[in-house]
Scaffold this motif. Structure first.
Motif, PDB file in Angstrom:
ATOM      1  N   GLU A  26       0.592  -1.188   0.099  1.00 22.80           N
ATOM      2  CA  GLU A  26      -0.172   0.289  -0.142  1.00 22.80           C
ATOM      3  C   GLU A  26       0.949   1.387  -0.243  1.00 22.80           C
ATOM      4  N   HIS A 107      -3.534   3.732   5.410  1.00 24.13           N
ATOM      5  CA  HIS A 107      -3.654   2.467   3.636  1.00 24.13           C
ATOM      6  C   HIS A 107      -4.703   2.765   3.446  1.00 24.13           C
ATOM      7  N   THR A 108      -4.494   1.628   2.183  1.00 25.10           N
ATOM      8  CA  THR A 108      -5.675   1.827   0.421  1.00 25.10           C
ATOM      9  C   THR A 108      -6.379   1.051   0.067  1.00 25.10           C
ATOM     10  N   THR A 109      -7.060   0.869  -0.300  1.00 20.54           N
ATOM     11  CA  THR A 109      -7.675  -0.335  -0.396  1.00 20.54           C
ATOM     12  C   THR A 109      -8.005  -0.598  -2.454  1.00 20.54           C
ATOM     13  N   THR A 163      -7.646   5.657  11.149  1.00 21.16           N
ATOM     14  CA  THR A 163      -6.662   5.549  10.486  1.00 21.16           C
ATOM     15  C   THR A 163      -7.418   5.826   8.980  1.00 21.16           C
ATOM     16  N   GLU A 165      -8.329   5.593   4.740  1.00 19.61           N
ATOM     17  CA  GLU A 165      -8.532   3.892   4.304  1.00 19.61           C
ATOM     18  C   GLU A 165      -9.145   4.682   2.874  1.00 19.61           C
TER      19      GLU A 165
END
Length: 289
Positions: A26, A107-109, A163, A165
């Motif tokens: 990520e 974070h990434t998704t 967080t 995301e």
């Protein structure tokens, strides 16, 4: 008495840590951390530290080496020496986070989650920062994930945290729109912590919507392998309300599988990293804070 003092008596917010690359593939958070290590954010009242969560996995552009680092902060994982790299790395991070007042984890998704603030514990300060960001950024949603059977997140090592995301974005790539939007949101979070909370200038207006994860749905499986895919009707539609009788899966033979349950909101739909965790999507209740 400042708002923060009312939450944490006789204390001021002094040290904030920003982490990225807890999952090595990520890249958005990892490269933001590396950027800020070279050119730190300017603050008046707090000290900021920037940590690359999983440097070994980042170097190899993998989510993890032996085990998911963001599920490695349970008492069991931290209690004894282990051959698992992430368990040992979690001990290092736990020590580095000892005097941290607030953690911002990026974070990434691969799911179409947009800009989401994830809260993993129900404390007033974290809730207030998330709410402030949601009010100021019309594309920011709040998702509360207060429990996981897989292990504790890095957030469990600190008293207060959010967080960020961001998605949808492929693993192992950078995308400028997501990169700079994440940078903007994190910078504003730092401003809120540095100036508004510590200086008693924090104001909250109307209520905001929040989504609470209440159920996890796995793929249909045969011999522990997925036997169906996310149905095209819900693919990419994170935060939509899933109603009874709507299609959710299509088998490899083309048969449609329908949802059987009460109306709930689907998130993390078809997240690539969750295949191994047996999560096709999560279901949420919606309320307001």
């Amino acid at each position: 008495m400042s708002l923060f003092k009312s939450i944490k008596e006789d204390s001021m917010l002094k040290r904030v840590v920003i982490t990225g690359g807890v999952h090595g593939n990520e890249l958005t958070g990892a490269f933001l951390v590396k950027k800020w290590q070279k050119t730190p954010l300017v603050t008046k009242n707090i000290k900021i530290e920037y940590l690359l969560g999983n440097p070994k996995a980042f170097k190899e552009c993998r989510r993890y080496i032996d085990y998911d680092l963001n599920r490695s902060f349970s008492k069991k994982a931290l209690s004894k020496d282990s051959y698992i790299y992430e368990f040992e790395r979690a001990k290092v991070l736990k020590e580095r986070l000892k005097s941290c007042d607030f953690l911002i984890d990026i974070h990434t998704t691969t799911a179409n989650m947009g800009m989401t603030i994830v809260l993993s514990k129900d404390d007033p300060l974290s809730n207030l920062v998330a709410k402030k960001l949601s009010l100021e950024f019309d594309d920011v949603k709040i998702l509360r994930w207060f429990s996981t059977s897989e292990g504790d997140f890095i957030n469990s090592a600190v008293p207060h945290s959010i967080t960020l995301e961001a998605g949808a974005i492929c693993q192992g790539v950078l995308e400028p729109r997501i990169f700079f939007r994440c940078e903007e949101i994190v910078k504003r979070a730092v401003e809120i912590l540095d100036s508004e909370i510590n200086q008693d200038k924090f104001e909250i207006g109307k209520s905001v919507e929040v989504y609470d994860i209440v159920k996890i749905v796995d793929f249909p499986r045969e011999e522990n392998e997925p036997s169906a895919m996310i149905h095209p009707n819900i693919l990419g539609k994170d935060y939509f309300q899933l109603k009874n009788g709507e299609p959710i899966f299509v088998t490899l033979e083309g048969e449609t599988i329908l949802y059987d349950g009460e109306p709930l909101y689907a998130v993390f739909i078809n997240e690539a990293a969750y295949y191994e965790k047996k999560i096709a999507f999560c279901l949420c209740e919606k309320s307001k804070i």
